[in-house]
Design a protein around this motif. Structure first.
Motif, short mmCIF file in Angstrom:
data_model
loop_
_atom_site.label_atom_id
_atom_site.label_comp_id
_atom_site.label_asym_id
_atom_site.label_seq_id
_atom_site.Cartn_x
_atom_site.Cartn_y
_atom_site.Cartn_z
N CYS A 141 5.66 1.26 -8.96
CA CYS A 141 6.14 2.51 -8.38
C CYS A 141 7.39 3.00 -9.10
CB CYS A 141 6.40 2.30 -6.88
SG CYS A 141 7.02 3.78 -6.04
N LEU A 142 8.33 2.09 -9.32
CA LEU A 142 9.54 2.49 -10.05
C LEU A 142 9.22 2.87 -11.49
CD1 LEU A 142 12.22 -0.07 -8.79
CD2 LEU A 142 12.16 2.39 -8.39
N GLY A 143 8.29 2.14 -12.10
CA GLY A 143 7.92 2.48 -13.47
C GLY A 143 7.36 3.88 -13.57
N LYS A 144 6.50 4.27 -12.64
CA LYS A 144 5.96 5.62 -12.64
C LYS A 144 7.02 6.66 -12.31
CE LYS A 144 1.80 5.24 -14.01
NZ LYS A 144 1.33 5.98 -15.20
N LEU A 145 8.00 6.26 -11.50
CA LEU A 145 9.09 7.17 -11.18
C LEU A 145 9.98 7.40 -12.40
CD1 LEU A 145 10.57 8.78 -8.98
CD2 LEU A 145 11.84 6.71 -8.41
N PHE A 146 10.21 6.35 -13.18
CA PHE A 146 11.07 6.46 -14.37
C PHE A 146 10.35 7.11 -15.56
CE2 PHE A 146 13.30 2.38 -12.77
CZ PHE A 146 14.10 3.14 -11.93
N GLU A 147 9.04 7.06 -15.56
CA GLU A 147 8.26 7.42 -16.74
C GLU A 147 8.53 8.87 -17.16
OE1 GLU A 147 4.01 5.84 -17.85
OE2 GLU A 147 3.83 7.55 -16.51
N ASP A 148 9.11 9.01 -18.36
CA ASP A 148 9.36 10.31 -18.97
C ASP A 148 10.24 11.21 -18.10
OD1 ASP A 148 7.65 9.46 -20.97
OD2 ASP A 148 5.90 10.29 -19.95
N PHE A 149 11.11 10.62 -17.30
CA PHE A 149 12.00 11.39 -16.42
C PHE A 149 13.41 10.87 -16.61
CE2 PHE A 149 12.90 12.71 -11.76
CZ PHE A 149 13.50 13.87 -12.21
N THR A 150 14.17 11.56 -17.44
CA THR A 150 15.49 11.08 -17.85
C THR A 150 16.42 10.87 -16.66
OG1 THR A 150 15.21 12.25 -19.94
CG2 THR A 150 17.44 11.54 -19.36
N GLU A 151 16.42 11.80 -15.73
CA GLU A 151 17.33 11.68 -14.59
C GLU A 151 17.07 10.41 -13.80
OE1 GLU A 151 18.28 14.00 -10.36
OE2 GLU A 151 17.14 15.02 -11.95
N ALA A 152 15.79 10.08 -13.60
CA ALA A 152 15.46 8.85 -12.88
C ALA A 152 15.84 7.62 -13.70
CB ALA A 152 13.96 8.83 -12.55
N GLY A 211 6.96 15.57 -7.61
CA GLY A 211 6.91 14.35 -6.81
C GLY A 211 8.01 13.38 -7.20
N GLN A 212 8.29 13.26 -8.49
CA GLN A 212 9.38 12.40 -8.95
C GLN A 212 10.71 12.88 -8.40
OE1 GLN A 212 8.40 12.83 -13.18
NE2 GLN A 212 8.02 10.63 -13.31
N MET A 249 0.83 -1.20 0.00
CA MET A 249 0.00 0.00 0.00
C MET A 249 0.86 1.26 0.00
SD MET A 249 -3.00 -1.06 2.66
CE MET A 249 -3.92 -2.59 2.45
N ALA A 250 1.95 1.22 0.76
CA ALA A 250 2.86 2.37 0.75
C ALA A 250 3.45 2.57 -0.63
CB ALA A 250 3.96 2.17 1.79
N ALA A 251 3.79 1.48 -1.31
CA ALA A 251 4.31 1.59 -2.68
C ALA A 251 3.25 2.16 -3.61
CB ALA A 251 4.78 0.22 -3.17
N PHE A 252 2.00 1.78 -3.41
CA PHE A 252 0.92 2.34 -4.22
C PHE A 252 0.81 3.85 -4.00
CE2 PHE A 252 -3.50 3.84 -3.82
CZ PHE A 252 -3.84 3.85 -5.16
N VAL A 253 0.84 4.27 -2.75
CA VAL A 253 0.76 5.71 -2.45
C VAL A 253 1.89 6.47 -3.13
CG1 VAL A 253 0.92 7.42 -0.60
CG2 VAL A 253 -0.47 5.37 -0.28
N LEU A 254 3.10 5.92 -3.06
CA LEU A 254 4.25 6.57 -3.69
C LEU A 254 4.10 6.58 -5.21
CD1 LEU A 254 6.99 5.04 -1.40
CD2 LEU A 254 6.41 7.46 -1.55
N ALA A 255 3.52 5.52 -5.77
CA ALA A 255 3.31 5.49 -7.22
C ALA A 255 2.35 6.60 -7.65
CB ALA A 255 2.76 4.13 -7.64
#
Length: 1093
Positions: free
Chosen positions: A501-512, A463-464, A448-454
């Protein structure tokens, strides 16, 4: 919006009564608890003004206060202009006390003074309105105050064309109606309209100023009374007002909320004196609401302690049982309430209780139970104003609150994504990262925490960035590397959401993405593609896809490019990612294949020119030596391969009947060759055994499909390829994988595959087969099929096996229990609920992948959409704390059907000569195969064109008819029932090896595709017909498939995965198969028995 400035105008003219008022004796004189006649008039006036300012400052200490005592018109004008200048776009409060001047005029003019106090000067409300403008709030405390409200309404109605919007930002509070006079009885203070301190009738006014404590200290008597009063008035308002009006009046501005709480109390008190306070916007009557009884009792209990507390300052105050009782009432509602019953009126009180440490835990648990009842409950909680309460609680460090707070935020964000901005602004993301990294919490709670972060990082760049700074990448990858020691089983839901969660963090964010590649994320994701849960595999594929650089095409294909674009590490990472994804291009789950299609689309955008070059080379006339150089998907399979020589078989792309016929290539690398219609026999793709049945093939079937392969020509100049950063073999494998997806048995996946092919210039026009004309049923294949659940039941004829549990349930927010049922899980669904997809209130991200800012409109329209994230979010919108236990009902139904089976087995053997029914199926080509349901008079039949008809043979009556798919090849191989002891599903196996499972197949026009996949991967060179043979084993949940491959493919439909391939020592093909102990017969009349273990 808040109130930035307050103008207090007092027209008391102490010791001089207005001429139109005849006061009784004794009469109400107290102003702000000061008797004006107890001191000099000027001193009394100043003291009253000071006390009134202090009273307002308690409600809004940050506002600027201006007091005018017995002012002139010019002084009021200057005051109003100054307040508006200071407040800017914030609200201005104008408080008018007219106890010392005449009643307002019939035109709504209020009275002020001249400089010498010898005359009353009228002030039109139009002037007042022009000085203060909006947003504003007016409090008129005088007799006949309703005439002022009427004048404001007429003013704005007369000038409606320019002030319709401003009137909404103008709030009016008046002490009485136009025909009424303020109460004069000395049992009331003169300014009773805005006094909160009038608590109960039995209170001695002499004790008012002696109530100990502070209003903001809930452990004191004064604080407890203020707290209860706030809870009661909020509850009344929330239960009688529309939710948008409640939000506007009681949640946007602390000062406005306090005024309206006082207004509700004043209405109750003043109606007893025949006065009716009025407001704009108008509120319904609340003076008889039953919550006032609770207020009277609570106030009486609290004030009963006042004499002893005044007498002994060291005496301890005993809190009221009000909040405990209200929580109990809320708990009773939770036990018996539902969406279809009246909402719990105690909900505003529950939120107030969150402010108290002694009640907080119980309130949070009850609130969590309420939110778990569904999105409607979350919506109600948000309408009360839950957000600032639970946001503030993230600052607490109390360990026992962590789990329930994470659960509550999960429920909120499953409905409303907009909270992500405030969460990041207040640093709330760090709370969830710490919880995710904590091994003390149970895995499903950390999920659930991972979902919230996603949700926090979903489409939210700030947020990213904040989550990267807080080390979210390291935390997620650390827990994905392997199960934690001492954990008996890693929770699949946690793995799934770590990937998402990682996928949403990486999505369209080159630095990540760079940090993810540096942390070796692709190597960590790759093993997850072999997990038994299809959700986990799909999430891993999604995460891998987000690491592919969509915008890299310019660097790879353009005329110029920096060294950064040719970075060796990035190229190696892309090779690793693509190879991992290609290994699951034929996964048994449509959900996984959909994510692979999206990933290949991202890859195609980044390597467009090179992929187009590879595709174009397939049409060039060249020697058959290319046959040996074409790569096969078989050798990159990670598991399930039973072939000693990977090159022995043609890739999976070759085993599906063609849906795309002739293709035309426009342009050529040598610009000297233009084809017009068909692929030459000299082309390697036209050679038997190579790419047969692929979208690139020249299949002379009855299909009339066409397509175009377009090379990129810009401004009349051909773009010549630069040296390719990846090897040709990998590009060729990608093209073959795209062809495989374009012919997927699932209509949705096939649509995605065709869109991917269009990115590399293969434009396809897919038309229906001529075989599908004249179908007796509605078409059901669509780009977005509805895939429902699949649960395994024990077979009715295998009685000794006992009852196998039906379903898999994700554990609730509590420690895992050993009693959880295991067994066949539902086949992953691609049926999304409408409220979860792209709705403003869904809290979900736009599923369009890719950097839309850098893509053109045409390319954006071609880019496929990922679905796993939105689908997975739906899990948290469902009840998690309690589940409907239907096991008993299902077991009873099974026992009844088993009893029927036992009674009829012996009877059926002796009655083989008795015909049950006979009728004409009306199939033009005859019946290919049929299936009899064991517990109902239903027969399912199919013909060679894969038309399926369902009959009730007792009448006989046609119940339903539909096409298995739009491009039938050679008919149906077999029909099977899945879960025949429960609500059975219909498994349809085509001769080409494709498996489709249908639900609701007996309901006319209601059939839905549950899942579809190709059960046979690869076949002998030169063989154009598979003649697939399949069998379904209910007990194990296994599907066995074979054909022209001399081996058996073993599929686990629970996992939607190929788990084994049994090779054969014989060169013959399988012609029949029964899966008790697995056996099959060959054309050489050889029967071989196998035992699977």
């Amino acid at each position: 919006m808040k109130t930035g400035c307050v103008a207090l105008v007092l027209c008391l003219n102490i010791s001089v009564d207005p001429p139109d008022v005849i006061k009784i004796s004794p009469c109400a004189r107290m102003e702000c608890w000061i008797d004006p006649l107890s001191m000099a008039p000027q001193k009394a006036l100043e003291s009253i003004g000071k006390n009134l300012s202090i009273q307002y400052e308690r409600w809004q200490p940050k506002a600027r206060y201006k007091v005018q005592l017995d002012p002139t018109v010019d002084e009021v004008k200057k005051l109003c202009n100054t307040c508006r200048k200071y407040a800017k776009s914030e609200r201005v409060l104008f408080h008018y006390n007219g106890h010392g001047v005449p009643k307002p005029t019939a035109n709504g003019e209020i009275w002020l003074f001249n400089k010498s106090y010898t005359q009353y000067i009228p002030l039109p409300v139009s002037d007042l309105d022009s000085w203060l403008r909006t947003p504003s709030i007016y409090v008129f405390d005088c007799s006949a105050a309703g005439t002022i409200v009427n004048a404001f309404m007429e003013l704005h109605d007369w000038n409606a064309s320019g002030s319709a919007g401003s009137m909404r930002d103008c709030i009016l509070l008046a002490a009485c109606e136009a025909h009424e006079t303020l109460p004069q009885s000395d049992e009331f203070p003169a300014d009773v309209f805005y006094k909160r301190s009038l608590l109960c009738d039995s209170l001695d006014f002499s004790l008012i100023d002696k109530i100990p404590g502070r209003q903001n200290d809930r452990k004191t008597l004064l604080g407890e009374l203020n707290w209860i009063f706030t809870a009661v008035t909020d509850t009344i308002a929330w239960n009688v007002l529309p939710h948008d009006l409640f939000q506007r009046l009681f949640r946007q501005d602390l000062l406005v909320a306090s005024l309206f709480r006082n207004f509700l109390l004043a209405e109750r008190i003043m109606r007893s004196a025949n006065c009716s306070p009025i407001s704009h916007p108008m509120l319904p009557p609340t003076h008889q609401h039953h919550m006032w009884d609770a207020w009277d009792m609570a106030a009486e209990i609290c004030l009963s302690q006042l004499p002893s507390l005044v007498e002994d300052p060291n005496a301890e105050f005993q809190p009221s049982p009000f909040f405990t009782e209200q929580l109990t009432a809320f708990e009773v509602w939770l036990d018996h309430g539902s969406e279809h019953k009246k909402p719990p009126e105690q909900l505003p009180i529950v939120l107030q209780v969150l402010l108290s440490q002694c009640h907080r835990f119980r309130a949070l648990v009850l609130l969590g139970r309420f939110l778990d009842m569904g999105p409607w409950a979350v919506d109600l909680a948000l309408s009360v104003g839950i957000f600032p309460y639970v946001l503030k609680l993230l600052q607490t460090t109390t360990p026992e609150l962590r789990q329930i707070l994470v659960f509550i935020w999960t429920k909120i964000l499953a409905l409303d994504k907009s909270c992500q901005v405030d969460l990041v602004k207040d640093g709330g993301h760090t709370y969830f990262i710490r919880f995710l990294d904590s091994l003390e919490a149970y895995p499903e709670q950390r999920a659930m925490a991972a979902f919230v972060l996603a949700v926090i990082v979903d489409g939210h760049r700030r947020g990213q960035e904040a989550c990267i700074e807080a080390g979210l990448i390291h935390v997620c990858l650390k827990h994905l590397r392997g199960p934690v020691p001492n954990d008996s089983q890693t929770e699949p839901l946690l793995i799934q959401w770590l990937c998402l969660c990682l996928g949403k963090l990486f999505e369209d964010f080159t630095e990540a993405q760079i940090q993810g590649l540096q942390a070796d994320a692709p190597a960590i994701y790759a093993p997850l593609l072999l997990e038994p849960q299809p959700e986990v595999r799909a999430s891993a594929a999604f995460a891998l896809a987000t690491l592919l650089d969509v915008g890299g095409d310019v660097c790879r294909d353009g005329a110029t490019g920096g060294d950064e674009c040719d970075d060796d590490e990035k190229i190696r990472a892309e090779i690793s990612i693509v190879r991992s994804l290609l290994s699951v291009v034929s996964d048994g789950s449509p959900m996984v294949r959909a994510e692979v299609a999206v990933a290949l689309a991202r890859f195609a955008f980044g390597h467009k020119q090179h992929l187009k070059s590879i595709a174009a080379s397939y049409w060039k006339p060249q020697s058959n030596s290319l046959l040996n150089s074409l790569p096969s998907l078989a050798h990159i399979k990670a598991t399930g391969s039973a072939y000693a020589n990977p090159n022995q078989y043609v890739p999976h792309a070759s085993i599906v009947s063609s849906q795309i016929g002739p293709l035309t290539r426009v342009g050529s690398d040598n610009l000297s060759m233009v084809r017009d219609g068909r692929v030459s026999t000299s082309s390697p793709l036209a050679t038997a055994g190579i790419m047969h049945g692929s979208p690139l093939s020249d299949d002379l079937s009855q299909h009339s499909d066409s397509g175009v392969l377009n090379d990129i020509v810009s401004n009349g100049t051909m773009h010549h390829s630069r040296p390719k950063p990846l090897d040709n073999a990998l590009y060729s494998q990608c093209v073959l994988a795209m062809c495989t997806l374009a012919k997927d048995p699932s209509p949705r996946i096939a649509s995605l595959g065709r869109r991917v092919l269009s990115i590399i210039g293969i434009e396809q026009v897919v038309t229906k087969s001529v075989n599908s004309t004249g179908s007796s049923g509605p078409k059901t294949s669509s780009p977005t099929p509805s895939l429902a659940g699949l649960a395994r039941s024990s077979s009715w004829f295998d009685m000794h096996a006992g009852h196998i549990p039906l379903t898999f349930r994700t554990p609730p927010v509590s420690p895992p229990r050993s009693s959880y049922l295991t067994g066949m899980r539902r086949v992953c669904s691609l049926e999304f609920r409408p409220h979860l997809m792209n709705s403003p209130d869904s809290g979900l991200a736009d599923p369009l992948l890719g950097s839309v800012g850098s893509l053109g409109g045409t390319e954006r329209s071609l880019f496929p959409q990922s679905t796993i994230y939105n689908w997975s979010c739906g899990h948290f919108s469902k009840p998690l704390l309690s589940t409907m236990d239907d096991t008993k009902e299902i077991l009873v139904r099974r026992e009844e059907r088993e009893k029927i089976a036992l009674e009829h087995i012996a009877m059926s053997v002796s009655n083989l000569n008795n015909r049950i029914a006979s009728w004409d199926t009306k199939f033009e080509t005859g019946t290919k195969t049929a299936l009899l349901q064991p517990f109902s008079p239903i027969v399912v039949a199919a013909d060679e064109n894969e038309r399926i008809r369902v009959w009730n043979y007792e009448e006989p009556k046609l119940l339903n008819g539909f096409d298995n798919h739009d491009f039938p090849d050679k008919g149906v191989s077999k029909l099977c029932l899945v879960n025949e002891l429960d609500d059975s599903l219909l498994l349809v196996a085509s001769l080409d090896g494709n498996i489709r499972i249908w639900k609701d197949y007996t309901l006319k026009g209601k059939q839905k595709l549950v899942t579809a996949f190709s059960s046979i991967q690869g076949h002998k060179p030169g063989v154009r017909s598979l003649n697939a043979v399949v069998d379904w084993q209910q007990q194990s949940g296994y599907l066995y498939a074979s054909g022209e491959i001399s081996s058996i493919m073993l599929w686990d439909l629970d996992k939607e995965q190929l788990i084994h391939s049994i090779p054969s020592s014989s060169d013959c093909s399988v012609s029949a198969m029964v899966s008790f102990a697995v056996s099959w017969g060959c054309f050489e009349s050889i029967i071989t028995l196998w035992y699977n273990r």
